[in-house]
Design an enzyme around this catalytic site. Structure first.
Site, mmCIF file in Angstrom:
data_model
loop_
_atom_site.group_PDB
_atom_site.id
_atom_site.type_symbol
_atom_site.label_atom_id
_atom_site.label_comp_id
_atom_site.label_asym_id
_atom_site.label_seq_id
_atom_site.Cartn_x
_atom_site.Cartn_y
_atom_site.Cartn_z
ATOM 1 N N GLY A 39 0.797 -1.222 0.000
ATOM 2 C CA GLY A 39 0.000 0.000 0.000
ATOM 3 C C GLY A 39 0.828 1.269 0.000
ATOM 4 O O GLY A 39 1.977 1.284 0.455
ATOM 5 N N ASN A 47 3.372 -0.975 9.542
ATOM 6 C CA ASN A 47 2.703 -2.284 9.516
ATOM 7 C C ASN A 47 2.901 -3.070 10.804
ATOM 8 O O ASN A 47 2.018 -3.835 11.206
ATOM 9 C CB ASN A 47 3.219 -3.114 8.350
ATOM 10 N N ASN A 103 3.114 -9.517 5.422
ATOM 11 C CA ASN A 103 1.717 -9.130 5.232
ATOM 12 C C ASN A 103 1.475 -8.829 3.758
ATOM 13 O O ASN A 103 2.189 -8.046 3.154
ATOM 14 C CB ASN A 103 1.410 -7.900 6.085
ATOM 15 N N ARG A 184 0.257 7.321 7.298
ATOM 16 C CA ARG A 184 0.319 6.744 5.946
ATOM 17 C C ARG A 184 0.342 7.836 4.870
ATOM 18 O O ARG A 184 1.101 7.738 3.897
ATOM 19 C CB ARG A 184 -0.878 5.820 5.728
ATOM 20 N N HIS A 259 -7.762 -7.131 6.447
ATOM 21 C CA HIS A 259 -6.473 -7.434 5.827
ATOM 22 C C HIS A 259 -5.305 -7.234 6.794
ATOM 23 O O HIS A 259 -4.256 -7.818 6.602
ATOM 24 C CB HIS A 259 -6.300 -6.531 4.603
ATOM 25 N N TRP A 260 -5.499 -6.396 7.803
ATOM 26 C CA TRP A 260 -4.427 -6.101 8.765
ATOM 27 C C TRP A 260 -4.643 -6.882 10.059
ATOM 28 O O TRP A 260 -4.852 -6.321 11.130
ATOM 29 C CB TRP A 260 -4.352 -4.605 9.035
#
Length: 280
Positions: A39, A47, A103, A184, A259-260
């Site tokens: 990402g 992360n 990940n 981010r 997803h995390w």
């Protein structure tokens, strides 16, 4: 008790044969290399920072900015080789063998690393990693819902788009914090060269790291596969395929999880990873 760690206090840089690689490091013991996803604004710390604070009590934890992300060197589409970058990092740090935790794209990189360099990896741990093969349940006619937002973030790394991205990466809205969104967005906008290089190759560049089915089936490394049941980026069928292929593997599939997984279910993730690396 988790250590009081900061991004600045754990920040390190090493020059490998081909790249300057930034990483965050803490702890002592068996090394665990952590590889982030693809990402915009992704870094090893963003992360895995909360996981490092716990796992570094037992292990030497190294959260990497893959070349093309964070404070590491920029890479053009032709130069991108995250598996080779991971190998050069181990060599530069004098590490003979490490556990790999990845990940998403980092999980695909870890799988490919186990295929290409089986003598340098002790444990293979993935979360939300893609796997090759036909899609029966996830998106089969193009990028998933989450990947579309990810690409949008590379074109427009504004806080508004990053809020969209974080929302789709997680199941629980409690994890959509202003701090994470700003982190981010700031990291992405700081490196327009990373954004441009990723857009030049896009998801084709990410998928190029994916190992073929027959090579994955030959992996002998002890493997732990995590996946969120509600992952809107990579469908959990990818995890089912991985544990079908890899002989010495087990799957942790968590409901109400996106997803995390390492963020939303950090306590369980840290405990299972720590026990797996310590006992296998």
């Amino acid at each position: 008790m988790p250590q009081t760690l900061t991004a600045e206090g754990t920040s390190r840089t090493v020059q490998t044969k081909n790249w300057k690689i930034h990483y965050n490091e803490a702890g002592e013991g068996h090394p665990i290399v952590m590889l982030h996803g693809s990402g915009p604004g992704a870094t090893g710390w963003s992360n895995f920072g909360p996981n490092m604070k716990v796992l570094s009590d037992r292990f030497r934890v190294i959260a990497v900015d893959t070349p093309g992300w964070g404070a590491s060197d920029a890479v053009t589409p032709d130069e991108r080789d995250p598996v080779e970058a991971a190998l050069q990092l181990l060599d530069a740090l004098g590490i003979d063998k490490a556990a790999f935790v990845g990940n998403s794209m980092g999980g695909m990189t870890s799988i490919a690393f186990a295929v290409r360099h089986p003598d340098r990896i002790s444990h293979l741990i993935t979360m939300g990693a893609g796997s090759p093969g036909p899609a029966y349940f996830g998106a089969s006619d193009g990028p998933s819902e989450g990947l579309k937002v990810l690409l949008k973030g590379y074109r427009d790394p504004s806080p508004e788009t990053m809020r969209e991205l974080v929302e789709i990466m997680t199941y629980d809205a409690a994890f959509v914090t202003d701090e994470l969104i700003a982190q981010r967005s700031d990291a992405a906008r700081k490196r327009p060269d990373h954004l441009a290089n990723f857009l030049a190759s896009g998801l084709t560049g990410v998928r190029s790291v994916q190992a073929p089915l027959e090579r994955i089936a030959a992996i002998q490394t002890p493997t732990l596969v995590f996946h969120g049941r509600d992952d809107r980026v990579v469908h959990y069928e990818s995890a089912l395929r991985l544990v079908t292929l890899i002989p010495d593997s087990r799957l942790v599939l968590i409901n109400r999880c996106g997803h995390w997984l390492q963020l939303e279910h950090a306590d369980e993730f840290n405990r299972l990873v720590g026990d797996f690396v310590a006992t296998r």
